[in-house]
Motif scaffolding. Structure first.
Motif, short mmCIF file in Angstrom:
data_model
loop_
_atom_site.label_atom_id
_atom_site.label_comp_id
_atom_site.label_asym_id
_atom_site.label_seq_id
_atom_site.Cartn_x
_atom_site.Cartn_y
_atom_site.Cartn_z
N LYS A 15 10.56 -0.24 15.05
CA LYS A 15 11.03 -0.15 13.65
C LYS A 15 11.94 -1.35 13.61
N LYS A 16 12.62 -1.90 14.44
CA LYS A 16 13.46 -3.08 14.16
C LYS A 16 12.59 -4.42 13.90
N GLN A 17 11.64 -4.51 14.62
CA GLN A 17 10.65 -5.58 14.20
C GLN A 17 10.46 -5.66 12.78
N THR A 18 9.67 -4.20 12.27
CA THR A 18 9.66 -4.19 10.88
C THR A 18 10.81 -4.47 9.85
N SER A 19 11.85 -3.84 10.30
CA SER A 19 13.42 -4.05 9.41
C SER A 19 13.42 -5.71 9.52
N ASP A 20 13.26 -6.32 10.61
CA ASP A 20 13.51 -7.66 10.65
C ASP A 20 12.69 -8.42 9.85
N THR A 26 9.05 2.75 8.36
CA THR A 26 8.72 3.35 9.68
C THR A 26 7.03 3.64 9.90
N ALA A 27 6.26 3.91 8.76
CA ALA A 27 4.86 4.10 8.76
C ALA A 27 4.17 2.94 8.97
N ARG A 73 0.88 -1.24 -0.08
CA ARG A 73 -0.05 0.05 0.14
C ARG A 73 0.78 1.06 -0.19
N GLY A 74 2.03 1.18 -0.06
CA GLY A 74 3.21 2.12 -0.12
C GLY A 74 3.41 3.08 1.12
N LEU A 75 3.43 2.10 2.23
CA LEU A 75 3.79 2.59 3.46
C LEU A 75 5.52 2.50 3.55
#
Length: 176
Positions: free
Chosen positions: A45-50, A35-36, A30-32
């Motif tokens: 943010k670390k959980q998202t990058s992982d 971070t968003a 969806r283009g987020l």
């Protein structure tokens, strides 16, 4: 933990991701930004990058636009769930160079590789992708890839078929 299972290949091979990873894929489609997406999903943010790293490994993707493409072709994501940033139709059809740049992004090509493939400069690839995003009303290139699938501008062949083609072990007849 609940899993989202992709459409099986004709050979029986299939792929699954956790429900949390499927939600992350949807946010990226969806283009987020990462971070968003983290904010939207209540993650650090670390959980998202992982999660992105794990998904890249699981789906064999180099870049986020390719990650979205492969997830759609595995049927882990429904492109019908991806809407443009404004509820209108594209202002025009994409030009051949724009379709090529979008297809290259979906295939995981770098800007350098895409420029070489299309016979244009790196700067021109950036401008062409910006035009694609503008025409498709996309937030970023991953969102443009998802919208490209929604509009049937990109192939939707099962991604595992390429694995079958690369392991074709036929031998030449009559070799002595």
């Amino acid at each position: 933990m609940t899993a989202v299972v992709g459409e099986p290949c004709s050979c029986g091979y299939t792929i699954a991701v956790s429900a949390a990873d499927a939600a992350l894929l949807l946010a990226l489609a969806r283009g987020l930004t990462a971070t968003a997406a983290a904010r939207r999903l209540g993650l650090k943010k670390k959980q998202t990058s992982d999660g992105i790293k794990r998904l890249r490994t699981t789906l064999g993707a180099q870049r986020i636009p390719q990650l979205v493409d492969v997830a759609i072709r595995w049927r882990l994501l429904d492109p019908g769930m991806i809407a443009p940033i404004r509820p209108v139709r594209p202002s025009r059809d994409l030009k051949a160079t724009e379709l090529g740049a979008l297809a290259n992004a979906a295939a995981g090509s770098s800007v350098d590789t895409s420029a070489e493939d299309l016979g244009i400069s790196i700067g021109r690839v950036h401008k062409v992708l910006a035009a694609v995003r503008d025409v498709l009303l996309a937030r970023d290139t991953a969102h443009a890839v998802a919208l490209g699938h929604r509009l049937h501008l990109l192939p939707d062949a099962h991604p595992h078929l390429a694995a079958h083609e690369s392991t074709d072990h036929t031998t030449e007849a009559g070799a002595a």
